[in-house]
Motif scaffolding. Structure first.
Motif, PDB file in Angstrom:
ATOM      1  N   MET A 102      37.056  -9.692 146.012  1.00 46.75           N
ATOM      2  CA  MET A 102      38.269  -9.353 145.271  1.00 46.75           C
ATOM      3  C   MET A 102      39.504  -9.960 145.927  1.00 46.75           C
ATOM      4  SD  MET A 102      37.631  -5.392 143.980  1.00 46.75           S
ATOM      5  CE  MET A 102      37.468  -4.710 145.632  1.00 46.75           C
ATOM      6  N   MET A 103      39.570  -9.900 147.246  1.00 48.76           N
ATOM      7  CA  MET A 103      40.710 -10.466 147.959  1.00 48.76           C
ATOM      8  C   MET A 103      40.779 -11.975 147.761  1.00 48.76           C
ATOM      9  SD  MET A 103      43.327  -9.627 149.888  1.00 48.76           S
ATOM     10  CE  MET A 103      42.992  -8.103 150.785  1.00 48.76           C
ATOM     11  N   ALA A 104      39.653 -12.650 147.815  1.00 48.51           N
ATOM     12  CA  ALA A 104      39.641 -14.104 147.636  1.00 48.51           C
ATOM     13  C   ALA A 104      40.156 -14.477 146.250  1.00 48.51           C
ATOM     14  CB  ALA A 104      38.235 -14.646 147.855  1.00 48.51           C
ATOM     15  N   GLN A 105      39.718 -13.749 145.226  1.00 48.32           N
ATOM     16  CA  GLN A 105      40.200 -14.034 143.874  1.00 48.32           C
ATOM     17  C   GLN A 105      41.707 -13.832 143.777  1.00 48.32           C
ATOM     18  OE1 GLN A 105      38.273 -12.322 140.465  1.00 48.32           O
ATOM     19  NE2 GLN A 105      36.205 -12.563 141.307  1.00 48.32           N
ATOM     20  N   ASP A 106      42.183 -12.729 144.319  1.00 41.25           N
ATOM     21  CA  ASP A 106      43.606 -12.410 144.188  1.00 41.25           C
ATOM     22  C   ASP A 106      44.482 -13.396 144.957  1.00 41.25           C
ATOM     23  OD1 ASP A 106      45.705 -10.284 143.364  1.00 41.25           O
ATOM     24  OD2 ASP A 106      46.067 -10.609 145.495  1.00 41.25           O
ATOM     25  N   LEU A 107      44.118 -13.720 146.191  1.00 34.64           N
ATOM     26  CA  LEU A 107      44.943 -14.624 146.988  1.00 34.64           C
ATOM     27  C   LEU A 107      44.947 -16.033 146.411  1.00 34.64           C
ATOM     28  CD1 LEU A 107      44.155 -13.503 150.646  1.00 34.64           C
ATOM     29  CD2 LEU A 107      46.111 -12.883 149.216  1.00 34.64           C
ATOM     30  N   ALA A 108      43.827 -16.468 145.876  1.00 32.79           N
ATOM     31  CA  ALA A 108      43.790 -17.786 145.238  1.00 32.79           C
ATOM     32  C   ALA A 108      44.723 -17.819 144.031  1.00 32.79           C
ATOM     33  CB  ALA A 108      42.365 -18.136 144.832  1.00 32.79           C
ATOM     34  N   ALA A 109      44.712 -16.744 143.239  1.00 33.92           N
ATOM     35  CA  ALA A 109      45.601 -16.671 142.080  1.00 33.92           C
ATOM     36  C   ALA A 109      47.057 -16.610 142.511  1.00 33.92           C
ATOM     37  CB  ALA A 109      45.250 -15.448 141.230  1.00 33.92           C
ATOM     38  N   ALA A 110      47.348 -15.885 143.593  1.00 27.51           N
ATOM     39  CA  ALA A 110      48.717 -15.791 144.094  1.00 27.51           C
ATOM     40  C   ALA A 110      49.214 -17.152 144.578  1.00 27.51           C
ATOM     41  CB  ALA A 110      48.786 -14.767 145.227  1.00 27.51           C
ATOM     42  N   LYS A 111      48.359 -17.871 145.283  1.00 27.21           N
ATOM     43  CA  LYS A 111      48.709 -19.215 145.734  1.00 27.21           C
ATOM     44  C   LYS A 111      48.990 -20.121 144.546  1.00 27.21           C
ATOM     45  CE  LYS A 111      48.630 -22.613 148.928  1.00 27.21           C
ATOM     46  NZ  LYS A 111      49.495 -22.695 150.118  1.00 27.21           N
ATOM     47  N   GLU A 112      48.171 -20.027 143.518  1.00 26.93           N
ATOM     48  CA  GLU A 112      48.346 -20.852 142.324  1.00 26.93           C
ATOM     49  C   GLU A 112      49.656 -20.503 141.612  1.00 26.93           C
ATOM     50  OE1 GLU A 112      47.474 -23.711 139.458  1.00 26.93           O
ATOM     51  OE2 GLU A 112      46.478 -23.326 141.382  1.00 26.93           O
ATOM     52  N   ARG A 113      50.039 -19.227 141.616  1.00 24.63           N
ATOM     53  CA  ARG A 113      51.294 -18.809 140.978  1.00 24.63           C
ATOM     54  C   ARG A 113      52.514 -19.288 141.728  1.00 24.63           C
ATOM     55  NH1 ARG A 113      48.687 -13.794 140.484  1.00 24.63           N
ATOM     56  NH2 ARG A 113      49.766 -13.101 142.365  1.00 24.63           N
ATOM     57  N   GLY A 114      52.347 -19.609 143.002  1.00 27.25           N
ATOM     58  CA  GLY A 114      53.486 -20.006 143.818  1.00 27.25           C
ATOM     59  C   GLY A 114      54.074 -18.881 144.643  1.00 27.25           C
ATOM     60  N   ASP A 115      53.329 -17.769 144.793  1.00 23.35           N
ATOM     61  CA  ASP A 115      53.799 -16.700 145.670  1.00 23.35           C
ATOM     62  C   ASP A 115      53.829 -17.212 147.110  1.00 23.35           C
ATOM     63  OD1 ASP A 115      53.979 -15.001 143.514  1.00 23.35           O
ATOM     64  OD2 ASP A 115      52.015 -14.086 143.834  1.00 23.35           O
ATOM     65  N   VAL A 116      54.861 -16.821 147.838  1.00 21.95           N
ATOM     66  CA  VAL A 116      55.061 -17.331 149.201  1.00 21.95           C
ATOM     67  C   VAL A 116      54.273 -16.518 150.214  1.00 21.95           C
ATOM     68  CG1 VAL A 116      56.811 -17.815 150.969  1.00 21.95           C
ATOM     69  CG2 VAL A 116      57.340 -18.180 148.543  1.00 21.95           C
ATOM     70  N   VAL A 117      54.199 -15.208 150.002  1.00 25.51           N
ATOM     71  CA  VAL A 117      53.450 -14.325 150.897  1.00 25.51           C
ATOM     72  C   VAL A 117      52.709 -13.299 150.053  1.00 25.51           C
ATOM     73  CG1 VAL A 117      55.087 -14.591 152.807  1.00 25.51           C
ATOM     74  CG2 VAL A 117      55.372 -12.692 151.178  1.00 25.51           C
ATOM     75  N   ALA A 118      51.753 -12.633 150.669  1.00 26.16           N
ATOM     76  CA  ALA A 118      51.150 -11.428 150.112  1.00 26.16           C
ATOM     77  C   ALA A 118      51.487 -10.285 151.056  1.00 26.16           C
ATOM     78  CB  ALA A 118      49.643 -11.579 149.963  1.00 26.16           C
ATOM     79  N   THR A 119      51.594  -9.065 150.512  1.00 29.01           N
ATOM     80  CA  THR A 119      51.978  -7.910 151.308  1.00 29.01           C
ATOM     81  C   THR A 119      51.065  -6.732 150.996  1.00 29.01           C
ATOM     82  OG1 THR A 119      53.533  -7.172 149.607  1.00 29.01           O
ATOM     83  CG2 THR A 119      54.417  -8.583 151.351  1.00 29.01           C
ATOM     84  N   LEU A 120      50.991  -5.810 151.935  1.00 28.24           N
ATOM     85  CA  LEU A 120      50.278  -4.557 151.701  1.00 28.24           C
ATOM     86  C   LEU A 120      50.652  -3.555 152.781  1.00 28.24           C
ATOM     87  CD1 LEU A 120      47.791  -4.459 153.995  1.00 28.24           C
ATOM     88  CD2 LEU A 120      46.709  -6.024 152.397  1.00 28.24           C
ATOM     89  N   ILE A 121      50.353  -2.285 152.519  1.00 30.75           N
ATOM     90  CA  ILE A 121      50.420  -1.222 153.518  1.00 30.75           C
ATOM     91  C   ILE A 121      48.972  -0.866 153.838  1.00 30.75           C
ATOM     92  CG2 ILE A 121      51.277   1.063 154.097  1.00 30.75           C
ATOM     93  CD1 ILE A 121      53.546  -0.822 153.453  1.00 30.75           C
ATOM     94  N   ALA A 122      48.559  -1.049 155.075  1.00 33.69           N
ATOM     95  CA  ALA A 122      47.147  -0.917 155.434  1.00 33.69           C
ATOM     96  C   ALA A 122      46.790   0.535 155.724  1.00 33.69           C
ATOM     97  CB  ALA A 122      46.834  -1.783 156.653  1.00 33.69           C
ATOM     98  N   ALA A 123      45.825   1.070 154.966  1.00 33.75           N
ATOM     99  CA  ALA A 123      45.312   2.406 155.256  1.00 33.75           C
ATOM    100  C   ALA A 123      44.501   2.389 156.552  1.00 33.75           C
ATOM    101  CB  ALA A 123      44.455   2.912 154.100  1.00 33.75           C
ATOM    102  N   GLU A 124      43.781   1.297 156.807  1.00 31.47           N
ATOM    103  CA  GLU A 124      42.991   1.152 158.023  1.00 31.47           C
ATOM    104  C   GLU A 124      43.371  -0.159 158.704  1.00 31.47           C
ATOM    105  OE1 GLU A 124      38.770   2.111 157.868  1.00 31.47           O
ATOM    106  OE2 GLU A 124      39.069   2.885 155.836  1.00 31.47           O
ATOM    107  N   TYR A 125      43.499  -0.121 160.019  1.00 35.84           N
ATOM    108  CA  TYR A 125      44.033  -1.266 160.759  1.00 35.84           C
ATOM    109  C   TYR A 125      43.073  -2.452 160.789  1.00 35.84           C
ATOM    110  CZ  TYR A 125      46.745  -3.746 164.287  1.00 35.84           C
ATOM    111  OH  TYR A 125      47.505  -4.668 164.939  1.00 35.84           O
ATOM    112  N   ARG A 126      41.791  -2.219 160.937  1.00 35.38           N
ATOM    113  CA  ARG A 126      40.862  -3.301 161.285  1.00 35.38           C
ATOM    114  C   ARG A 126      40.407  -4.130 160.091  1.00 35.38           C
ATOM    115  NH1 ARG A 126      36.285  -1.088 165.234  1.00 35.38           N
ATOM    116  NH2 ARG A 126      35.896  -3.332 165.322  1.00 35.38           N
ATOM    117  N   ILE A 127      40.823  -3.757 158.885  1.00 37.96           N
ATOM    118  CA  ILE A 127      40.290  -4.435 157.705  1.00 37.96           C
ATOM    119  C   ILE A 127      40.980  -5.761 157.422  1.00 37.96           C
ATOM    120  CG2 ILE A 127      40.078  -4.284 155.187  1.00 37.96           C
ATOM    121  CD1 ILE A 127      39.591  -1.296 155.513  1.00 37.96           C
TER     122      ILE A 127
END
Length: 418
Positions: A102-127
């Motif tokens: 799921m992450m690979a699909q989303d980040l590839a689409a974000a890159k294609e859209r021209g998004d500069v960064v991706a962001t999140l609030i991590a529930a768990e640190y190691r993921i």
């Protein structure tokens, strides 16, 4: 032995939205059932193609959602971001690579859209480090022992000619968005808020199905009448022996665009009759709060942890969007196992602007894209990361050069959970 079925990862349809939300609730350890009104509220956030699900047959077993966001770079520029949220994998389907897909699909689409960064609030640190995200801001919560703080118990109004007024949710929806935009333009790490954000926080829309209890809202107006601060808070009703008050005021959120507004709002919260403790909510680790008290030790840290995580998708755009207090140059070798940003970049920066271009020059500093995300807003230290073995100097002193360029005088802060 039973054979595992193939799991289909895809954008969900309108017809699958209810099942997706049931999986979402299950993943976050909430009751699975989703009430009709709650489902309708969540549907307001549904954007075709931006909510992914993993399906074992017809059953949704993992969830993932992203949405458009702007995050403020150092210097105040808004940067296009792919905000990641609602990530779950049902306990029966762990360790099958569903989040990775799921992450690979989303980040590839974000890159294609021209998004500069991706962001999140991590529930768990190691993921999320393995997907190129790095912790870019820190959140701190304080509990203020009001009697110990040393504030004037006779305080009734700000000393600067301003005033504190109680308002209702309708006022918050009118005044809050503009005030937040003023804060966001000045605060590195702050993120955009949608109209729905304000509706959720004022009880117009019910997202999580919990009974709505209206908080108290207060605004600070400067002497000229301009709104420069706002707070949402809740109070409990606790009394001890001999009729002694033990009440707590808990801040949901507090916005202030001037130090005067921040001082006035904290002093107001600490002056409410019967309130013995003020819980600050999510604040920057270098928030003014403790220093505003005659006895800063009255503000006890109850939580301090990573908060906003950043994943750089466009190295050149990310590094040229922000400003730099000092002047210098360095060559960064950015390692990205996904291949989205892998490469070597020459950064030349100063108070008058920056350039960042691909280069074949020898690298000065080698770092994973996750470490670049941690450094981008100026909070992390390249020298410290080098000591931890997470970046590597190819030229002596390169980490100090990077710190001199990237670090900021005030720490970045993200006021929001998403």
């Amino acid at each position: 032995m039973s054979r595992r079925t193939e799991i289909d990862v895809r954008p969900i349809t309108e017809a699958e939205f209810a099942d997706w939300n049931r999986a979402l609730n299950t993943g976050f350890l909430r009751p699975p059932a989703v009430a009709a009104e709650q489902l309708e509220a969540r549907r307001k956030e549904f954007v075709p193609g931006r909510s992914l699900g993993a399906f074992d047959g017809e059953r949704c077993v993992a969830t993932f959602r992203s949405f458009d966001q702007e995050v403020t770079a150092v210097g105040g520029a808004p940067v296009r971001a792919d905000a990641v949220s609602n990530v779950t994998v049902t306990a029966t389907h762990r360790r099958r690579g569903l989040l990775t897909r799921m992450m690979a699909q989303d980040l590839a689409a974000a890159k294609e859209r021209g998004d500069v960064v991706a962001t999140l609030i991590a529930a768990e640190y190691r993921i999320y480090g393995r997907y190129g995200f790095g912790p870019a801001t820190t959140m701190t919560e304080w509990a203020v022992d009001v009697p110990r703080a040393g504030l004037d118990p006779r305080w009734a109004a700000p000393e600067d000619g301003g005033r504190i007024d109680l308002v209702d949710g309708e006022d918050v929806r009118k005044l809050g968005p503009e005030l937040h935009e003023r804060l966001r333009r000045a605060q590195p790490g702050a993120v955009s808020r949608s109209e729905l954000w304000w509706q959720y926080r004022t009880g117009v829309v019910d997202w999580n199905g919990s009974p709505w209890t209206e908080p108290c809202y207060a605004v600070y107006r400067a002497a000229d009448g301009e709104v420069e601060g706002m707070v949402s808070y809740r109070t409990d009703d606790r009394w001890g022996e001999a009729k002694q008050p033990l009440n707590t005021a808990t801040v949901d959120w507090l916005l202030a665009v001037t130090p005067a507004a921040e001082r006035a709002l904290w002093h107001y919260l600490c002056s409410i009759d019967w309130v013995q403790t003020v819980k600050s909510g999510w604040r920057s680790p270098d928030d003014l709060l403790p220093g505003l008290l005659p006895d800063p030790r009255a503000a006890r840290i109850t939580t301090q942890a990573d908060w906003l995580w950043v994943r750089v998708l466009d190295v050149a755009e990310a590094l040229t969007a922000r400003t730099y207090e000092g002047r210098g140059a360095t060559v960064l070798d950015v390692v990205d196992r996904s291949g989205l940003t892998d490469g070597r970049w020459r950064l030349e920066a100063g108070p008058d602007g920056a350039s960042c271009v691909p280069t074949t020059e020898s690298a000065h500093l080698v770092l994973d894209v996750a470490e670049l995300g941690a450094l981008w807003l100026g909070d992390a230290s390249a020298v410290r990361l080098a000591a931890l073995g997470r970046v590597r100097e190819e030229r002596a002193g390169a980490a100090r050069v990077v710190d001199a360029l990237l670090r900021t005088s005030r720490r970045p802060w993200c006021p929001d959970m998403f």
